[in-house]
Design a protein around this motif. Structure first.
Motif, PDB file in Angstrom:
ATOM      1  N   GLN A 138       1.147  -1.204  -0.115  1.00 41.61           N
ATOM      2  CA  GLN A 138      -0.097  -0.278   0.090  1.00 41.61           C
ATOM      3  C   GLN A 138       0.666   1.234   0.596  1.00 41.61           C
ATOM      4  OE1 GLN A 138      -2.270   0.795   3.445  1.00 41.61           O
ATOM      5  NE2 GLN A 138      -3.812   1.102   2.396  1.00 41.61           N
ATOM      6  N   TYR A 139       2.089   1.215   0.498  1.00 45.17           N
ATOM      7  CA  TYR A 139       2.742   2.642   1.037  1.00 45.17           C
ATOM      8  C   TYR A 139       3.594   2.338  -0.480  1.00 45.17           C
ATOM      9  CZ  TYR A 139       7.051   4.995   1.717  1.00 45.17           C
ATOM     10  OH  TYR A 139       8.407   5.941   1.880  1.00 45.17           O
ATOM     11  N   GLU A 140       4.061   1.683  -0.959  1.00 42.38           N
ATOM     12  CA  GLU A 140       4.512   1.616  -2.521  1.00 42.38           C
ATOM     13  C   GLU A 140       4.124   2.453  -3.411  1.00 42.38           C
ATOM     14  OE1 GLU A 140       7.671   1.998  -2.774  1.00 42.38           O
ATOM     15  OE2 GLU A 140       8.218   1.499  -0.860  1.00 42.38           O
ATOM     16  N   ARG A 141       2.587   2.030  -3.305  1.00 45.45           N
ATOM     17  CA  ARG A 141       1.940   2.333  -5.010  1.00 45.45           C
ATOM     18  C   ARG A 141       1.498   3.692  -4.137  1.00 45.45           C
ATOM     19  NH1 ARG A 141      -2.147  -1.184  -3.036  1.00 45.45           N
ATOM     20  NH2 ARG A 141      -3.730   0.598  -1.803  1.00 45.45           N
ATOM     21  N   LEU A 142       0.861   3.839  -3.541  1.00 47.41           N
ATOM     22  CA  LEU A 142       0.675   5.659  -3.101  1.00 47.41           C
ATOM     23  C   LEU A 142       2.324   6.530  -3.148  1.00 47.41           C
ATOM     24  CD1 LEU A 142      -1.502   4.882   0.501  1.00 47.41           C
ATOM     25  CD2 LEU A 142      -2.225   5.857  -2.327  1.00 47.41           C
ATOM     26  N   LYS A 143       3.602   6.082  -2.880  1.00 43.44           N
ATOM     27  CA  LYS A 143       4.514   6.209  -3.058  1.00 43.44           C
ATOM     28  C   LYS A 143       4.965   6.950  -4.901  1.00 43.44           C
ATOM     29  CE  LYS A 143       8.806   5.149  -2.004  1.00 43.44           C
ATOM     30  NZ  LYS A 143      10.044   4.285  -1.501  1.00 43.44           N
ATOM     31  N   LYS A 144       4.158   5.946  -4.781  1.00 40.34           N
ATOM     32  CA  LYS A 144       4.496   5.488  -6.862  1.00 40.34           C
ATOM     33  C   LYS A 144       3.441   6.481  -7.170  1.00 40.34           C
ATOM     34  CE  LYS A 144       4.401   2.819 -11.025  1.00 40.34           C
ATOM     35  NZ  LYS A 144       4.036   1.765 -11.668  1.00 40.34           N
ATOM     36  N   LEU A 145       2.403   6.675  -7.005  1.00 43.67           N
ATOM     37  CA  LEU A 145       1.139   7.517  -7.390  1.00 43.67           C
ATOM     38  C   LEU A 145       1.682   9.199  -7.040  1.00 43.67           C
ATOM     39  CD1 LEU A 145      -1.837   8.346  -8.806  1.00 43.67           C
ATOM     40  CD2 LEU A 145      -2.804   8.051  -6.334  1.00 43.67           C
ATOM     41  N   LYS A 146       2.009   9.488  -5.961  1.00 46.69           N
ATOM     42  CA  LYS A 146       2.399  10.293  -5.668  1.00 46.69           C
ATOM     43  C   LYS A 146       3.829  11.350  -6.552  1.00 46.69           C
ATOM     44  CE  LYS A 146       6.045  10.852  -2.237  1.00 46.69           C
ATOM     45  NZ  LYS A 146       6.498  11.490  -2.305  1.00 46.69           N
ATOM     46  N   LYS A 147       4.613  10.761  -6.560  1.00 48.09           N
ATOM     47  CA  LYS A 147       5.842  10.774  -7.446  1.00 48.09           C
ATOM     48  C   LYS A 147       5.721  11.276  -9.086  1.00 48.09           C
ATOM     49  CE  LYS A 147      10.618   8.960  -8.943  1.00 48.09           C
ATOM     50  NZ  LYS A 147      11.552   8.129  -8.323  1.00 48.09           N
ATOM     51  N   HIS A 148       4.794  10.176  -9.318  1.00 46.51           N
ATOM     52  CA  HIS A 148       4.297   9.945 -10.769  1.00 46.51           C
ATOM     53  C   HIS A 148       3.332  11.458 -11.209  1.00 46.51           C
ATOM     54  CE1 HIS A 148       2.179   8.785 -15.269  1.00 46.51           C
ATOM     55  NE2 HIS A 148       0.979   9.252 -14.217  1.00 46.51           N
ATOM     56  N   ARG A 149       2.621  12.348 -10.316  1.00 52.88           N
ATOM     57  CA  ARG A 149       2.301  12.833  -9.880  1.00 52.88           C
ATOM     58  C   ARG A 149       2.708  14.592  -9.662  1.00 52.88           C
ATOM     59  NH1 ARG A 149      -4.010  13.537 -10.302  1.00 52.88           N
ATOM     60  NH2 ARG A 149      -4.455  11.089 -11.290  1.00 52.88           N
ATOM     61  N   GLY A 150       3.628  14.011  -9.284  1.00 47.33           N
ATOM     62  CA  GLY A 150       4.746  15.479  -9.074  1.00 47.33           C
ATOM     63  C   GLY A 150       3.974  16.268  -7.553  1.00 47.33           C
ATOM     64  N   LEU A 151       3.415  15.554  -6.331  1.00 46.62           N
ATOM     65  CA  LEU A 151       2.808  15.785  -5.306  1.00 46.62           C
ATOM     66  C   LEU A 151       3.953  15.848  -4.148  1.00 46.62           C
ATOM     67  CD1 LEU A 151      -0.367  14.124  -6.099  1.00 46.62           C
ATOM     68  CD2 LEU A 151       0.902  16.930  -6.094  1.00 46.62           C
ATOM     69  N   THR A 152       3.667  16.696  -3.246  1.00 52.53           N
ATOM     70  CA  THR A 152       4.435  15.072  -1.684  1.00 52.53           C
ATOM     71  C   THR A 152       3.221  15.236  -0.942  1.00 52.53           C
ATOM     72  OG1 THR A 152       3.254  17.791  -0.376  1.00 52.53           O
ATOM     73  CG2 THR A 152       5.180  18.369  -1.371  1.00 52.53           C
ATOM     74  N   TRP A 153       3.325  14.568   0.434  1.00 53.48           N
ATOM     75  CA  TRP A 153       2.689  13.973   0.752  1.00 53.48           C
ATOM     76  C   TRP A 153       1.347  14.536   1.276  1.00 53.48           C
ATOM     77  CZ3 TRP A 153       2.021   8.866   0.182  1.00 53.48           C
ATOM     78  CH2 TRP A 153       3.818   7.884   0.568  1.00 53.48           C
ATOM     79  N   LYS A 154       1.795  16.225   1.489  1.00 47.75           N
ATOM     80  CA  LYS A 154       1.127  17.000   1.269  1.00 47.75           C
ATOM     81  C   LYS A 154      -0.615  17.192   0.436  1.00 47.75           C
ATOM     82  CE  LYS A 154      -0.394  21.520   2.993  1.00 47.75           C
ATOM     83  NZ  LYS A 154       0.004  23.279   3.217  1.00 47.75           N
ATOM     84  N   GLY A 155       0.259  17.229  -0.683  1.00 45.76           N
ATOM     85  CA  GLY A 155      -0.425  17.396  -1.906  1.00 45.76           C
ATOM     86  C   GLY A 155      -1.035  16.282  -2.167  1.00 45.76           C
TER      87      GLY A 155
END
Length: 45
Positions: A13-30
């Motif tokens: 779950q962590y890796e999936r969300l981290k990948k999505l975050k990176k793909h969108r160019g977001l921070t965790w807050k974003g």
């Protein structure tokens, strides 16, 4: 400033969300704020 700790169910779950975050160019807050926006768009008043 408020700090928030997020606990994930598992590493997958962590890796999936981290990948999505990176793909969108977001921070965790974003990523959290984008999720909020989508929920509000899909929730009738």
């Amino acid at each position: 400033m408020v700090a928030i700790r997020i606990e994930f169910d598992d590493d997958e779950q962590y890796e999936r969300l981290k990948k999505l975050k990176k793909h969108r160019g977001l921070t965790w807050k974003g990523l959290l704020l984008e999720g909020e926006k989508r929920v509000l768009e899909q929730t009738p008043e």
